[in-house]
Design a protein around this motif. Structure first.
Motif, mmCIF file in Angstrom:
data_model
loop_
_atom_site.group_PDB
_atom_site.id
_atom_site.type_symbol
_atom_site.label_atom_id
_atom_site.label_comp_id
_atom_site.label_asym_id
_atom_site.label_seq_id
_atom_site.Cartn_x
_atom_site.Cartn_y
_atom_site.Cartn_z
ATOM 1 N N LYS A 188 -17.279 3.579 -3.809
ATOM 2 C CA LYS A 188 -17.921 3.943 -2.549
ATOM 3 C C LYS A 188 -17.255 5.164 -1.937
ATOM 4 C CE LYS A 188 -19.426 1.788 1.787
ATOM 5 N NZ LYS A 188 -19.371 0.522 2.578
ATOM 6 N N SER A 189 -15.918 5.219 -1.992
ATOM 7 C CA SER A 189 -15.186 6.357 -1.453
ATOM 8 C C SER A 189 -15.550 7.644 -2.204
ATOM 9 C CB SER A 189 -13.682 6.099 -1.535
ATOM 10 O OG SER A 189 -12.952 7.211 -1.076
ATOM 11 N N ILE A 190 -15.616 7.560 -3.528
ATOM 12 C CA ILE A 190 -15.956 8.735 -4.322
ATOM 13 C C ILE A 190 -17.386 9.180 -4.041
ATOM 14 C CG2 ILE A 190 -16.359 9.536 -6.694
ATOM 15 C CD1 ILE A 190 -13.884 7.898 -7.502
ATOM 16 N N SER A 191 -18.285 8.225 -3.838
ATOM 17 C CA SER A 191 -19.665 8.583 -3.495
ATOM 18 C C SER A 191 -19.730 9.313 -2.159
ATOM 19 C CB SER A 191 -20.553 7.340 -3.468
ATOM 20 O OG SER A 191 -20.286 6.550 -2.318
ATOM 21 N N ARG A 192 -18.678 9.117 -1.335
ATOM 22 C CA ARG A 192 -18.587 9.798 -0.037
ATOM 23 C C ARG A 192 -17.638 10.991 -0.105
ATOM 24 N NH1 ARG A 192 -18.385 4.497 4.039
ATOM 25 N NH2 ARG A 192 -20.529 3.804 3.618
ATOM 26 N N HIS A 193 -17.306 11.408 -1.352
ATOM 27 C CA HIS A 193 -16.603 12.668 -1.617
ATOM 28 C C HIS A 193 -15.099 12.628 -1.374
ATOM 29 C CE1 HIS A 193 -20.668 14.194 -1.860
ATOM 30 N NE2 HIS A 193 -20.892 13.791 -0.617
ATOM 31 N N VAL A 194 -14.491 11.445 -1.388
ATOM 32 C CA VAL A 194 -13.042 11.349 -1.193
ATOM 33 C C VAL A 194 -12.433 10.480 -2.290
ATOM 34 C CG1 VAL A 194 -11.161 10.572 0.303
ATOM 35 C CG2 VAL A 194 -13.211 11.624 1.309
ATOM 36 N N ASP A 195 -11.375 10.993 -2.931
ATOM 37 C CA ASP A 195 -10.610 10.215 -3.909
ATOM 38 C C ASP A 195 -9.162 10.193 -3.440
ATOM 39 O OD1 ASP A 195 -9.742 8.870 -6.180
ATOM 40 O OD2 ASP A 195 -9.394 10.740 -7.284
ATOM 41 N N PHE A 196 -8.647 8.997 -3.189
ATOM 42 C CA PHE A 196 -7.296 8.854 -2.641
ATOM 43 C C PHE A 196 -6.372 8.239 -3.675
ATOM 44 C CE2 PHE A 196 -3.989 6.391 -0.535
ATOM 45 C CZ PHE A 196 -3.451 7.330 0.333
ATOM 46 N N ALA A 197 -5.205 8.827 -3.858
ATOM 47 C CA ALA A 197 -4.163 8.264 -4.719
ATOM 48 C C ALA A 197 -2.840 8.388 -3.983
ATOM 49 C CB ALA A 197 -4.107 9.004 -6.052
ATOM 50 N N ALA A 198 -1.864 7.575 -4.397
ATOM 51 C CA ALA A 198 -0.567 7.574 -3.710
ATOM 52 C C ALA A 198 0.564 7.633 -4.723
ATOM 53 C CB ALA A 198 -0.423 6.342 -2.837
ATOM 54 N N LEU A 266 1.584 6.241 2.643
ATOM 55 C CA LEU A 266 0.826 5.022 2.333
ATOM 56 C C LEU A 266 1.431 3.834 3.074
ATOM 57 C CD1 LEU A 266 -1.295 3.447 0.646
ATOM 58 C CD2 LEU A 266 0.459 3.224 -1.137
ATOM 59 N N ARG A 267 2.747 3.798 3.138
ATOM 60 C CA ARG A 267 3.422 2.700 3.836
ATOM 61 C C ARG A 267 3.029 2.681 5.311
ATOM 62 N NH1 ARG A 267 4.896 -2.345 3.255
ATOM 63 N NH2 ARG A 267 7.074 -2.796 3.711
ATOM 64 N N VAL A 268 2.975 3.838 5.926
ATOM 65 C CA VAL A 268 2.578 3.932 7.334
ATOM 66 C C VAL A 268 1.146 3.435 7.508
ATOM 67 C CG1 VAL A 268 2.080 5.522 9.221
ATOM 68 C CG2 VAL A 268 4.169 5.803 7.879
ATOM 69 N N VAL A 269 0.253 3.875 6.611
ATOM 70 C CA VAL A 269 -1.162 3.510 6.721
ATOM 71 C C VAL A 269 -1.357 2.007 6.549
ATOM 72 C CG1 VAL A 269 -3.418 3.743 5.601
ATOM 73 C CG2 VAL A 269 -2.006 5.770 5.999
ATOM 74 N N THR A 270 -0.704 1.422 5.545
ATOM 75 C CA THR A 270 -0.900 -0.008 5.303
ATOM 76 C C THR A 270 -0.234 -0.864 6.383
ATOM 77 O OG1 THR A 270 1.018 -0.023 3.795
ATOM 78 C CG2 THR A 270 -1.174 0.250 2.813
ATOM 79 N N THR A 271 0.864 -0.397 6.946
ATOM 80 C CA THR A 271 1.482 -1.124 8.054
ATOM 81 C C THR A 271 0.555 -1.130 9.264
ATOM 82 O OG1 THR A 271 3.721 -0.585 7.313
ATOM 83 C CG2 THR A 271 3.456 -1.218 9.617
ATOM 84 N N CYS A 272 -0.053 0.006 9.546
ATOM 85 C CA CYS A 272 -1.020 0.074 10.648
ATOM 86 C C CYS A 272 -2.231 -0.802 10.360
ATOM 87 C CB CYS A 272 -1.458 1.520 10.877
ATOM 88 S SG CYS A 272 -0.161 2.596 11.534
ATOM 89 N N GLY A 273 -2.676 -0.798 9.091
ATOM 90 C CA GLY A 273 -3.811 -1.633 8.711
ATOM 91 C C GLY A 273 -3.510 -3.109 8.883
ATOM 92 N N GLU A 274 -2.284 -3.495 8.518
ATOM 93 C CA GLU A 274 -1.864 -4.884 8.675
ATOM 94 C C GLU A 274 -1.852 -5.277 10.157
ATOM 95 O OE1 GLU A 274 0.231 -8.381 6.711
ATOM 96 O OE2 GLU A 274 -0.609 -6.587 5.785
ATOM 97 N N VAL A 283 -9.617 -9.293 7.978
ATOM 98 C CA VAL A 283 -8.805 -8.910 6.828
ATOM 99 C C VAL A 283 -9.168 -7.503 6.404
ATOM 100 C CG1 VAL A 283 -8.208 -9.455 4.449
ATOM 101 C CG2 VAL A 283 -8.676 -11.302 6.063
ATOM 102 N N THR A 284 -8.167 -6.665 6.189
ATOM 103 C CA THR A 284 -8.399 -5.299 5.745
ATOM 104 C C THR A 284 -7.772 -5.087 4.374
ATOM 105 O OG1 THR A 284 -7.891 -2.964 6.198
ATOM 106 C CG2 THR A 284 -6.331 -4.591 7.021
ATOM 107 N N ALA A 285 -8.377 -4.179 3.592
ATOM 108 C CA ALA A 285 -7.825 -3.870 2.273
ATOM 109 C C ALA A 285 -6.527 -3.089 2.385
ATOM 110 C CB ALA A 285 -8.847 -3.076 1.454
ATOM 111 N N LEU A 286 -6.301 -2.441 3.533
ATOM 112 C CA LEU A 286 -5.087 -1.657 3.734
ATOM 113 C C LEU A 286 -4.027 -2.544 4.381
ATOM 114 C CD1 LEU A 286 -6.702 1.652 5.007
ATOM 115 C CD2 LEU A 286 -5.725 1.211 2.756
ATOM 116 N N ASN A 287 -3.300 -3.273 3.537
ATOM 117 C CA ASN A 287 -2.289 -4.206 4.033
ATOM 118 C C ASN A 287 -1.001 -4.033 3.242
ATOM 119 O OD1 ASN A 287 -2.696 -5.656 1.554
ATOM 120 N ND2 ASN A 287 -4.502 -6.591 2.493
ATOM 121 N N ASN A 288 0.010 -4.826 3.573
ATOM 122 C CA ASN A 288 1.311 -4.665 2.926
ATOM 123 C C ASN A 288 1.266 -4.985 1.440
ATOM 124 O OD1 ASN A 288 2.651 -3.809 5.250
ATOM 125 N ND2 ASN A 288 3.080 -5.902 5.931
ATOM 126 N N ASP A 289 0.484 -5.985 1.049
ATOM 127 C CA ASP A 289 0.342 -6.269 -0.378
ATOM 128 C C ASP A 289 -0.239 -5.072 -1.113
ATOM 129 O OD1 ASP A 289 1.435 -8.775 -0.298
ATOM 130 O OD2 ASP A 289 -0.311 -9.815 -1.098
#
Length: 335
Positions: A188-198, A266-274, A283-289
């Motif tokens: 879905k992200s790629i269909s919206r023109h964004v590919d994210f890697a860490a 990525l750590r900052v983003v997932t901590t905020c997501g948590e 529940v969000t996919a951006l979590n500490n796990d």
């Protein structure tokens, strides 16, 4: 006619197991929650049962009049706002189910437990990476991985107490395919023109297509070694870019902004997501796990035992699997 119970039957992997069991002429009992969607469980031959995996007394009552030849335990929590939920469902739920089956199904032939490669955590991370083997010591660094390992350890203790329980453990790597939602988010992200890697350090990743997991399940039911534990992958190793490139191709090569972030970001983003998940109760996919999963660099695993002992032969490689998955997402209006 053999009777089989599939827990987590309404889920991604569980629904495919149900379909294969029906195709083999089994009497299929699908364990689902009352709130579960039955969108992929429409065959009239399916028998439904509600199991209270959180309540050992009620669970015994629910199973006391049911005896099964086979059980596939695919139910489990993969994402949760609270760490204790992983233990309550994945660990305690497995223990309560097994204890109830010891009473209700004394002639049970096989119990296949779907665990995960993630129970091993970040090991063999020195380059060049080498395959994780069943002789390695698990070091899970996620709540999900710890809960799955604790469930395995419970099964092992049964054997040490001389309780005859015919369990086989399967440890798949990343499972993808039609109906799957986590890898779908990448599409879905790629269909919206964004590919994210860490992370900038090379990462070796592995995959297994859902029908190959199903293949292994039924091989394990038929002749899996009691107490055996088997890794599952398609036998190949990939780079993270490979998966996104295949998705992009199947999506018609949309223009793409590729973002590679450092792990600290990525750590900052997932901590905020948590934190946001706890505030909103969602529940969000951006979590500490998720941080620990994306941080891990080595996902190689040794599938030689499952090849030799069960006769497992992966049928779907990543290129074909991505093609099938994206086609399904399009046909079902997910994309």
């Amino acid at each position: 006619m053999k009777r089989i119970l599939v827990t987590g039957a309404s889920g991604f992997i569980g629904s495919f197991i149900v379909e294969e069991a029906l195709a083999r002429g089994m009497e299929v009992w699908a364990a689902v929650r009352k709130s579960s969607s039955r969108a992929f469980l429409t065959d009239e031959r399916i028998h439904f049962i509600h199991l209270s995996l959180h309540d050992p007394i009620l669970l015994r009552r629910e199973l006391e009049s049911h005896a099964f030849d086979y059980v596939v335990h695919a139910a489990g929590v993969t994402k949760s706002l609270h760490e204790e939920d992983f233990h309550r469902v994945n660990t305690n739920g497995t223990q309560f189910l097994v204890e109830a089956l010891l009473e209700s199904s004394p002639a049970l032939q096989r119990f296949v437990y779907l665990s995960s490669l993630s129970i091993f955590g970040p090991i063999r991370e020195q380059q060049p990476y080498t395959e994780i083997t069943d002789s390695d010591t698990p070091q899970p660094n996620t709540a999900y991985g710890r809960s799955k390992l604790e469930a395995e350890q419970f099964l092992d203790r049964l054997a040490s107490y001389d309780q005859a329980f015919p369990y086989v453990v399967l440890r798949p790597t990343g499972v993808y395919g039609p109906r799957e939602r986590d890898y779908f988010m990448m599409a879905k992200s790629i269909s919206r023109h964004v590919d994210f890697a860490a992370g900038y350090q090379p990462q070796d990743i592995t995959f297994v297509y859902v029908t190959d997991v199903v293949q292994a399940v039924f091989l394990a039911l038929d002749h899996g070694r009691i107490g055996g534990k088997y890794f599952l992958s398609d036998g190949e190793v990939y780079q993270s870019r490979t998966f996104s490139d295949l998705l992009r191709r199947e999506l018609g090569n949309p223009w793409l902004l590729r973002i590679k972030a450092p792990l600290w970001l990525l750590r900052v983003v997932t901590t905020c997501g948590e934190l946001w998940g706890r505030i909103t109760g969602k529940v969000t996919a951006l979590n500490n796990d998720k941080y620990h999963i994306m941080k891990q660099r080595n996902w190689r695993c040794d599938i030689t035992p499952v090849r030799n002992e069960l006769g497992y032969r992966p049928q779907v490689g990543l290129e074909e699997g991505v093609r099938r998955s994206v086609a399904w997402y399009k046909e079902n209006k997910w994309l």
